[in-house]
Design a protein around this motif. Sequence first.
Motif, PDB file in Angstrom:
ATOM      1  N   HIS A  95       0.604  -1.077  -0.081  1.00 54.73           N
ATOM      2  CA  HIS A  95      -0.150   0.007   0.216  1.00 54.73           C
ATOM      3  C   HIS A  95       0.520   0.889   0.300  1.00 54.73           C
ATOM      4  O   HIS A  95       1.187   1.516   1.465  1.00 54.73           O
ATOM      5  CB  HIS A  95      -0.458   0.133   1.130  1.00 54.73           C
ATOM      6  N   MET A  96       1.275   1.726  -0.980  1.00 54.91           N
ATOM      7  CA  MET A  96       1.888   2.790  -1.240  1.00 54.91           C
ATOM      8  C   MET A  96       0.902   3.890  -2.253  1.00 54.91           C
ATOM      9  O   MET A  96       0.625   3.265  -3.128  1.00 54.91           O
ATOM     10  CB  MET A  96       3.224   2.835  -1.440  1.00 54.91           C
ATOM     11  N   PRO A  97       1.594   5.079  -2.231  1.00 54.42           N
ATOM     12  CA  PRO A  97       0.629   6.205  -3.303  1.00 54.42           C
ATOM     13  C   PRO A  97       0.966   5.783  -4.560  1.00 54.42           C
ATOM     14  O   PRO A  97       2.259   5.791  -4.997  1.00 54.42           O
ATOM     15  CB  PRO A  97       0.391   7.723  -1.741  1.00 54.42           C
ATOM     16  N   GLU A  98       0.040   5.857  -5.095  1.00 52.91           N
ATOM     17  CA  GLU A  98       0.287   6.201  -6.145  1.00 52.91           C
ATOM     18  C   GLU A  98       1.081   4.904  -7.431  1.00 52.91           C
ATOM     19  O   GLU A  98       1.031   4.580  -8.730  1.00 52.91           O
ATOM     20  CB  GLU A  98       1.651   6.629  -7.158  1.00 52.91           C
ATOM     21  N   LEU A  99       0.945   3.880  -6.480  1.00 55.06           N
ATOM     22  CA  LEU A  99       1.835   2.651  -7.538  1.00 55.06           C
ATOM     23  C   LEU A  99       0.405   1.779  -8.164  1.00 55.06           C
ATOM     24  O   LEU A  99       1.039   1.444  -9.656  1.00 55.06           O
ATOM     25  CB  LEU A  99       1.818   1.509  -6.341  1.00 55.06           C
ATOM     26  N   ASP A 100      -1.042   2.526  -7.847  1.00 54.39           N
ATOM     27  CA  ASP A 100      -1.395   1.683  -9.303  1.00 54.39           C
ATOM     28  C   ASP A 100      -2.245   3.140 -10.058  1.00 54.39           C
ATOM     29  O   ASP A 100      -2.951   2.601 -10.614  1.00 54.39           O
ATOM     30  CB  ASP A 100      -3.238   1.386  -8.518  1.00 54.39           C
ATOM     31  N   SER A 101      -1.521   3.996  -9.646  1.00 53.69           N
ATOM     32  CA  SER A 101      -2.630   5.714 -10.935  1.00 53.69           C
ATOM     33  C   SER A 101      -1.288   5.218 -12.066  1.00 53.69           C
ATOM     34  O   SER A 101      -0.258   4.987 -11.731  1.00 53.69           O
ATOM     35  CB  SER A 101      -1.588   5.967 -10.252  1.00 53.69           C
ATOM     36  N   VAL A 102      -1.462   5.165 -12.952  1.00 53.74           N
ATOM     37  CA  VAL A 102      -0.960   5.523 -14.381  1.00 53.74           C
ATOM     38  C   VAL A 102       0.057   6.505 -14.344  1.00 53.74           C
ATOM     39  O   VAL A 102       0.911   6.359 -15.185  1.00 53.74           O
ATOM     40  CB  VAL A 102      -2.251   5.533 -15.946  1.00 53.74           C
ATOM     41  N   PHE A 103      -0.493   7.681 -14.083  1.00 49.95           N
ATOM     42  CA  PHE A 103       0.994   8.417 -14.135  1.00 49.95           C
ATOM     43  C   PHE A 103       1.133   8.374 -12.978  1.00 49.95           C
ATOM     44  O   PHE A 103       2.407   9.887 -12.547  1.00 49.95           O
ATOM     45  CB  PHE A 103       0.266  10.113 -14.382  1.00 49.95           C
ATOM     46  N   GLY A 104       1.536   7.947 -12.487  1.00 53.80           N
ATOM     47  CA  GLY A 104       2.220   7.480 -11.455  1.00 53.80           C
ATOM     48  C   GLY A 104       4.180   7.895 -11.467  1.00 53.80           C
ATOM     49  O   GLY A 104       4.454   8.748 -10.656  1.00 53.80           O
ATOM     50  N   TYR A 105       4.999   6.921 -12.440  1.00 49.74           N
ATOM     51  CA  TYR A 105       5.958   6.593 -12.613  1.00 49.74           C
ATOM     52  C   TYR A 105       6.221   8.208 -13.398  1.00 49.74           C
ATOM     53  O   TYR A 105       6.844   8.103 -12.635  1.00 49.74           O
ATOM     54  CB  TYR A 105       5.730   5.496 -13.279  1.00 49.74           C
ATOM     55  N   PRO A 106       5.796   8.462 -14.157  1.00 46.06           N
ATOM     56  CA  PRO A 106       6.252  10.184 -14.236  1.00 46.06           C
ATOM     57  C   PRO A 106       5.517  11.155 -13.655  1.00 46.06           C
ATOM     58  O   PRO A 106       6.553  12.535 -13.925  1.00 46.06           O
ATOM     59  CB  PRO A 106       4.664  10.377 -15.857  1.00 46.06           C
ATOM     60  N   LEU A 107       5.244  10.419 -12.644  1.00 47.36           N
ATOM     61  CA  LEU A 107       4.794  11.677 -11.801  1.00 47.36           C
ATOM     62  C   LEU A 107       5.841  12.201 -10.847  1.00 47.36           C
ATOM     63  O   LEU A 107       6.311  13.176 -10.637  1.00 47.36           O
ATOM     64  CB  LEU A 107       3.303  11.833 -10.768  1.00 47.36           C
ATOM     65  N   VAL A 108       6.049  11.592 -10.291  1.00 51.68           N
ATOM     66  CA  VAL A 108       7.626  10.379  -9.357  1.00 51.68           C
ATOM     67  C   VAL A 108       8.655  10.903 -10.034  1.00 51.68           C
ATOM     68  O   VAL A 108       9.621  11.917 -10.039  1.00 51.68           O
ATOM     69  CB  VAL A 108       7.814   8.900  -9.039  1.00 51.68           C
TER      70      VAL A 108
END
Length: 372
Positions: free
Chosen positions: A338-351
Amino acid sequence: MRSSLLFPRIKHARTIRAPHAPAISLGARMSGVCVPPSDSLVEYAAYIDGKKIEALGIPDALELVRAHNASVEGNNAFVWVGLHEPDAPEVEWLAEVFALHPLAVEDAVKAHQRPKVERYGDSLFVVLKTVAYLDHDVLTATSEIIGTGEIMVFVGTDFVVTVRHGRHCPLSEVRERLEDKPKLLSRGPTGVLHAIADHVVDKYLTVADRMQTELEDVEAMVFADVSARDIGRIYNLKREMIEMKRSVTPLQAPMSTLAQRRMIPSEMREYFRDVVDHLARVCEQVESSNELCNSILQAALARSNALANEDMRKISSWVAIMAVPTMIAGIYGMNFEHMPELDSVFGYPLVLGVMVIACTLLYRGFRRNGWM
């Protein structure tokens, strides 16, 4: 005059008859003395009325001079003997001929004496330190810049004996200059002493000027790029300046008193005062150069510390910049479920965008503060 027959000619010396005294020759007085070799003899001659007179040997030359001085008014005739790094027997033999004081003879043989002026009876013993600038292609931390030596001068009423140690500052130039000008030779032994002292002090001036040039080059080097900065070279120059100061400064007091000596004729005292003035100028220049060398050394050390601090700030700035993506990557590399943005499509580019923006802001901040 250089001659292998110099010392064996002792027994052929002519006889001088003083008023109401029996004839006693120097050859007879020296017949019991062991005759040493003459390898260290540079030149000897008798000078009468400013002219060089050939003689069979030193005792012969001394008899010619004393016979002339006894027959005319004024002691304008004298013998000049020059030696280079003699052994003890040679100097002791000359001590018998010219009645030199044993303490002065011991100093002349051992060398490594401080500059001084001593009076022994009717003669003066003067020690002069000589310095020479040694040419070098590139000044390094091990370069020898200043060469030193000594000149001991025995001055009597009718003789001058010079004993030189070291290969620097030969006196052949002084002898030739005096022989070309009989008026200078007619001043007698004190005139020769003045010419030698003036020659030595002139060498001081030349070396001091060359050292000043070296200091200016090193001073410019201190504020050049870091690759051209070498503390070892500056320290070597400082060491050579101390060596020159040790050779020049102690001579100032003896030379100042020399002009006041009763043995120095009144007409020669102004010449010695002129030498003292030149020596004072050299001492001032050496002292100022030595202080400048201290300042250059301190500036070089401070400059090196400042550059080291600048390098550390640059390294620290880059470390701080790289710490941001390293920290974020480390957090997301812990593989928690359970970590924020792991399941988000834009999580990787956002980081990635957060990393770039944070690094850019840090870079601009460090540049604005002069750290990079």
